[in-house]
Design a protein around this motif. Structure first.
Motif, PDB file in Angstrom:
ATOM      1  N   SER A   1       2.048  -2.914  12.863  1.00 47.48           N
ATOM      2  CA  SER A   1       3.324  -2.251  13.139  1.00 47.48           C
ATOM      3  C   SER A   1       4.233  -3.133  13.988  1.00 47.48           C
ATOM      4  CB  SER A   1       3.078  -0.914  13.848  1.00 47.48           C
ATOM      5  OG  SER A   1       2.390  -0.016  13.002  1.00 47.48           O
TER       6      SER A   1
ATOM      7  N   CYS B   1      -5.904   6.482   3.661  1.00 51.15           N
ATOM      8  CA  CYS B   1      -5.882   6.280   5.106  1.00 51.15           C
ATOM      9  C   CYS B   1      -6.342   7.557   5.794  1.00 51.15           C
ATOM     10  CB  CYS B   1      -4.469   5.910   5.555  1.00 51.15           C
ATOM     11  SG  CYS B   1      -4.204   6.015   7.338  1.00 51.15           S
TER      12      CYS B   1
ATOM     13  N   ALA C   1      -1.655  -3.443   3.137  1.00 53.20           N
ATOM     14  CA  ALA C   1      -0.242  -3.638   3.460  1.00 53.20           C
ATOM     15  C   ALA C   1       0.204  -5.068   3.187  1.00 53.20           C
ATOM     16  CB  ALA C   1       0.014  -3.272   4.919  1.00 53.20           C
ATOM     17  N   THR C   2      -0.660  -6.050   3.477  1.00 53.03           N
ATOM     18  CA  THR C   2      -0.276  -7.442   3.238  1.00 53.03           C
ATOM     19  C   THR C   2      -0.171  -7.757   1.754  1.00 53.03           C
ATOM     20  OG1 THR C   2      -2.573  -8.242   3.282  1.00 53.03           O
ATOM     21  CG2 THR C   2      -1.369  -8.195   5.381  1.00 53.03           C
TER      22      THR C   2
ATOM     23  N   PRO D   1      -0.099   0.637  -0.440  1.00 54.39           N
ATOM     24  CA  PRO D   1      -0.578   1.636   0.518  1.00 54.39           C
ATOM     25  C   PRO D   1      -2.102   1.657   0.536  1.00 54.39           C
ATOM     26  CG  PRO D   1       0.029   2.711  -1.529  1.00 54.39           C
ATOM     27  CD  PRO D   1       0.388   1.249  -1.696  1.00 54.39           C
ATOM     28  N   ASP D   2      -2.654   2.199   1.606  1.00 52.90           N
ATOM     29  CA  ASP D   2      -4.110   2.292   1.745  1.00 52.90           C
ATOM     30  C   ASP D   2      -4.600   3.525   0.996  1.00 52.90           C
ATOM     31  OD1 ASP D   2      -6.720   1.962   2.544  1.00 52.90           O
ATOM     32  OD2 ASP D   2      -6.411   2.811   4.539  1.00 52.90           O
TER      33      ASP D   2
END
Length: 352
Positions: free
Chosen positions: A298, A178, A106-107, A111-112
């Motif tokens: 989040s 994910c 995310a950083t 997406p994972d």
């Protein structure tokens, strides 16, 4: 091929499992969990010489993590995604953290879904471990190990060199996703066991790094298959077991009943597929670690979104109400320590 591999792995019964069976036979009425703790000590005594005192920060972190896992209390493990979030977890007094693959991706604005490379994750691990003391051990998300069994060994050793105290290896098919999203697939049994066996083998040359075995088979094959895979990971010598995304409290209990002689990790993703339980409930079920992989990420995203919305109004006083005091911000990022060291060096005189 599968039968041959299974036969070979069956012969690799770790000493701690043999000790567990013997302890259970000799000591009726003693809990399986207590036998595991005793047998883990027996395993180390029979398989390797006495460990030397930890020399570097990574070895200290590993030793500290193993001490934490030997305790009966549940460990709350907020997950970090960069050096700053790890520093916040340390300041808050948590005992350990996990470098979240979802968070690292995310950083990078991704997406994972397997898009982040081994080199990028290893570099992030190094940044995190350099920002905190070894009293906050970090477990790193090794995903699938980035390839076959030989890649897994390299990943485990590389994570140890980056200062991590633990490494997670899972059985998803590349590219992985994910664990709480749809569309996951897992490798077959043989390949899953190869990965975990390679991770355990690499541990001997990775300063005894803690190996976390994870299965995502619940989503694709059901809970029975996931339990079988974790039982094999336990037999191969994994230190912590992690069944991803069970759907109900009953499933969580079944996992603990089947595998509770080992440290178990429960993944508490808010609004995910698994019920989010209080730490006391998880401990009663038999879990040792409660991971919170998205809580800080989040919360950070929401805080940034809200601040940007308020900033647009042009009212500085409303923006200020959302912010930390500037002095606290400077302290968190290290100015206090930097200034103290700088002043100490400035005052040094020749000959001191």
């Amino acid at each position: 091929m599968g039968f041959i591999l299974q036969t070979r792995w069956t012969r690799r019964e770790p000493a701690h499992r043999r000790a567990l069976d013997a302890a259970s036979d000799r000591r009726p009425g003693v809990s399986t969990r207590a036998c595991w703790r005793a047998s883990a000590t027996a395993d180390r005594a029979t398989s390797s010489p006495p460990a030397a005192a930890p020399r570097n920060q990574q070895q200290q972190a590993v030793a500290h993590l193993r001490q934490l896992l030997a305790r009966p209390q549940l460990l709350q493990m907020p997950c970090c995604f960069d050096a700053l979030s790890a520093r916040m977890i340390h300041r808050a007094g948590y005992p350990l953290t996990f470098m979240s693959g979802f968070g690292v991706a995310a950083t990078l604005g991704l997406p994972d879904t397997g898009l982040v490379s081994y080199a990028e994750v290893q570099q992030r691990a190094r940044e995190i471990t350099e920002a905190i003391p070894p009293t906050l051990p970090v477990i790193g998300d090794g995903d699938t190990g980035y390839g076959n069994a030989m890649n897994v060994k390299r990943t485990v050793r590389g994570f140890a060199r980056a200062g991590l105290a633990g490494v997670l290896i899972e059985d998803q098919l590349n590219p992985k996703r994910c664990g709480h999203t749809r569309g996951k697939s897992v490798v077959d049994r043989d390949e899953a066991l190869r990965r975990w066996a390679a991770a355990v083998d690499a541990r001997a040359t990775a300063d005894d790094i803690v190996v976390v075995a994870r299965t995502d088979a619940v989503a694709t094959h059901g809970l029975d298959e996931a339990l079988w895979r974790m039982q094999q990971a336990r037999r191969l010598g994994a230190d912590v077991l992690f069944v991803e995304a069970p759907r109900t409290v009953d499933d969580l209990q079944r996992i603990a009943d089947a595998l509770g002689d080992m440290p178990l990790l429960a993944n508490m993703i808010e609004n995910g597929m698994t019920p989010v339980l209080a730490p006391e409930q998880l401990q009663q079920l038999g879990y040792r670690i409660a991971a919170y992989p998205l809580t800080l990420l989040s919360a950070s995203l929401r805080a940034m979104r809200d601040a940007l919305q308020v900033l647009r109004t042009g009212r500085p006083e409303e923006v200020s109400s959302l912010l930390l005091d500037f002095a606290e911000t400077r302290d968190i990022v290290g100015f206090t320590e930097y200034d103290a060291d700088s002043e100490r060096y400035r005052q040094m005189q020749a000959g001191e």
